[in-house]
Design a protein around this motif. Sequence first.
Motif, short mmCIF file in Angstrom:
data_model
loop_
_atom_site.label_atom_id
_atom_site.label_comp_id
_atom_site.label_asym_id
_atom_site.label_seq_id
_atom_site.Cartn_x
_atom_site.Cartn_y
_atom_site.Cartn_z
N MET A 116 50.86 102.03 83.59
CA MET A 116 50.37 103.04 84.48
C MET A 116 51.54 103.95 85.01
O MET A 116 52.81 103.60 85.17
CB MET A 116 49.67 102.46 85.77
N SER A 117 51.57 105.32 85.06
CA SER A 117 52.43 106.30 85.50
C SER A 117 52.87 106.10 86.89
O SER A 117 51.79 106.27 87.72
CB SER A 117 51.90 107.75 85.29
N SER A 118 53.75 105.86 87.44
CA SER A 118 54.48 106.09 88.61
C SER A 118 54.32 107.30 89.25
O SER A 118 54.21 107.54 90.53
CB SER A 118 55.97 105.63 88.47
N GLN A 119 54.20 108.44 88.30
CA GLN A 119 54.09 109.55 89.06
C GLN A 119 52.88 109.75 89.44
O GLN A 119 52.54 110.36 90.42
CB GLN A 119 54.40 110.81 87.85
N ALA A 120 51.94 109.39 88.79
CA ALA A 120 50.62 109.16 89.22
C ALA A 120 50.36 108.58 90.32
O ALA A 120 49.71 108.83 91.53
CB ALA A 120 49.43 108.64 88.07
N VAL A 121 50.79 107.53 90.38
CA VAL A 121 50.92 106.60 91.80
C VAL A 121 51.52 107.62 92.73
O VAL A 121 51.02 107.61 93.94
CB VAL A 121 51.91 105.19 91.79
N GLY A 122 52.54 108.12 92.60
CA GLY A 122 53.42 108.97 93.47
C GLY A 122 52.38 110.18 94.10
O GLY A 122 52.37 110.34 95.27
N PRO A 135 50.14 102.59 104.98
CA PRO A 135 51.52 102.89 105.36
C PRO A 135 52.38 103.24 104.08
O PRO A 135 53.16 102.67 103.32
CB PRO A 135 52.09 101.25 105.68
N CYS A 136 52.17 104.51 103.52
CA CYS A 136 52.62 105.21 102.52
C CYS A 136 54.44 105.46 102.65
O CYS A 136 55.22 105.31 101.87
CB CYS A 136 52.17 106.29 102.21
N HIS A 137 54.71 105.17 103.95
CA HIS A 137 56.12 104.99 104.07
C HIS A 137 56.85 103.87 103.74
O HIS A 137 57.94 103.95 103.54
CB HIS A 137 56.24 105.34 105.72
N ARG A 138 56.25 102.84 103.51
CA ARG A 138 56.74 101.74 103.09
C ARG A 138 56.95 101.84 101.28
O ARG A 138 57.50 100.86 100.94
CB ARG A 138 55.86 100.34 103.25
N VAL A 139 56.68 102.90 100.80
CA VAL A 139 56.85 102.82 99.30
C VAL A 139 58.10 103.76 99.19
O VAL A 139 58.40 104.80 99.56
CB VAL A 139 55.67 103.57 98.74
N ILE A 140 59.02 103.35 98.06
CA ILE A 140 60.39 103.79 98.01
C ILE A 140 60.37 104.02 96.35
O ILE A 140 59.87 103.21 95.51
CB ILE A 140 61.72 103.14 98.51
N GLY A 141 61.37 104.93 95.98
CA GLY A 141 61.59 105.06 94.57
C GLY A 141 62.58 103.91 93.94
O GLY A 141 62.73 102.93 94.77
N ALA A 142 62.64 103.76 92.83
CA ALA A 142 63.54 102.66 91.88
C ALA A 142 64.97 102.83 92.68
O ALA A 142 65.66 103.90 93.06
CB ALA A 142 63.66 103.10 90.48
N ASN A 143 65.58 101.59 92.67
CA ASN A 143 67.00 101.40 93.16
C ASN A 143 67.25 101.98 94.63
O ASN A 143 68.17 102.46 95.07
CB ASN A 143 67.78 102.41 92.34
N GLY A 144 66.15 101.89 95.58
CA GLY A 144 66.26 102.13 96.75
C GLY A 144 66.12 103.53 97.39
O GLY A 144 66.70 104.01 98.35
N ASN A 145 65.78 104.35 96.39
CA ASN A 145 65.49 106.07 96.46
C ASN A 145 64.56 106.35 97.62
O ASN A 145 63.50 106.03 97.41
CB ASN A 145 65.43 106.68 95.05
N GLY A 148 59.80 111.08 98.21
CA GLY A 148 58.15 111.15 98.40
C GLY A 148 57.80 110.88 99.76
O GLY A 148 56.76 109.77 99.72
N TYR A 149 57.95 111.45 100.62
CA TYR A 149 57.06 111.29 102.18
C TYR A 149 56.50 112.61 102.10
O TYR A 149 57.35 113.53 102.97
CB TYR A 149 57.89 110.71 103.12
N ALA A 150 55.32 112.83 102.66
CA ALA A 150 54.65 114.10 102.78
C ALA A 150 54.91 114.63 104.13
O ALA A 150 55.06 115.71 104.62
CB ALA A 150 53.11 114.05 102.52
N GLY A 151 55.47 113.66 105.10
CA GLY A 151 55.73 114.00 106.50
C GLY A 151 57.32 114.39 106.48
O GLY A 151 57.85 114.79 107.70
N GLY A 152 58.21 114.01 105.58
CA GLY A 152 59.43 114.36 105.73
C GLY A 152 60.39 113.14 105.64
O GLY A 152 59.99 112.02 106.18
N ILE A 153 61.42 113.20 105.05
CA ILE A 153 62.04 111.93 104.84
C ILE A 153 62.56 111.38 106.19
O ILE A 153 62.98 110.07 106.33
CB ILE A 153 63.56 112.12 103.81
#
Length: 179
Positions: A116-122, A135-145, A148-153
């Motif tokens: 499955m595409s990680s971009q589609a999930v994003g 809790p979408c804020h609990r999702v991070i990119g690979a390697n702790g990146n 992707g938070y619509a409310g701001g990093i």
Amino acid sequence: MFYSASYCSPLGKITLASQQNQLVGLWIEGQKYFGAIVTANIIEKANLPVFNLTKKWLDNYFAGKNQTINQLPLAPNGSPFRQKVWDILCNIPYGEVITYGDIAKQIALQTNQPNMSSQAVGGAVGHNPISIIIPCHRVIGANGNLTGYAGGIDKKIKLLQIEGVDTRNFVLPKKGTAL
């Protein structure tokens, strides 16, 4: 008929939206896709039971208390794919994070697909209409990146810190749409 209420949080003003006694939206002021699912006129009605319950939940959350999602009547509106992603978000434990790739693997298993595409999930994570509670804020990119938070990093970091997550080793994006 959609109803709305405001909530003053440590992150700024939050708008709540309901339909038929169910919470359909929670947006931080300035958030991308703010109110995108509310397609009809919305009437301010601050004292509905669903809003009182949600405000109490948020009070406890911002006080650092682990709140369960099943305490609230949630009804996020989205495609079946987005619903699957949001269901996975609801199962991320308080104070923990997972990656977009982890969610993509779970969706692939659920749908019996090889990947499955990680971009589609994003995209689905970014269009979550009930932020903080789902809790979408609990999702991070690979390697702790921390992307992707619509409310701001800055708000994503604050939410993770409220939950006791050590954010010192996460990587802030240098450019892109997540800032």
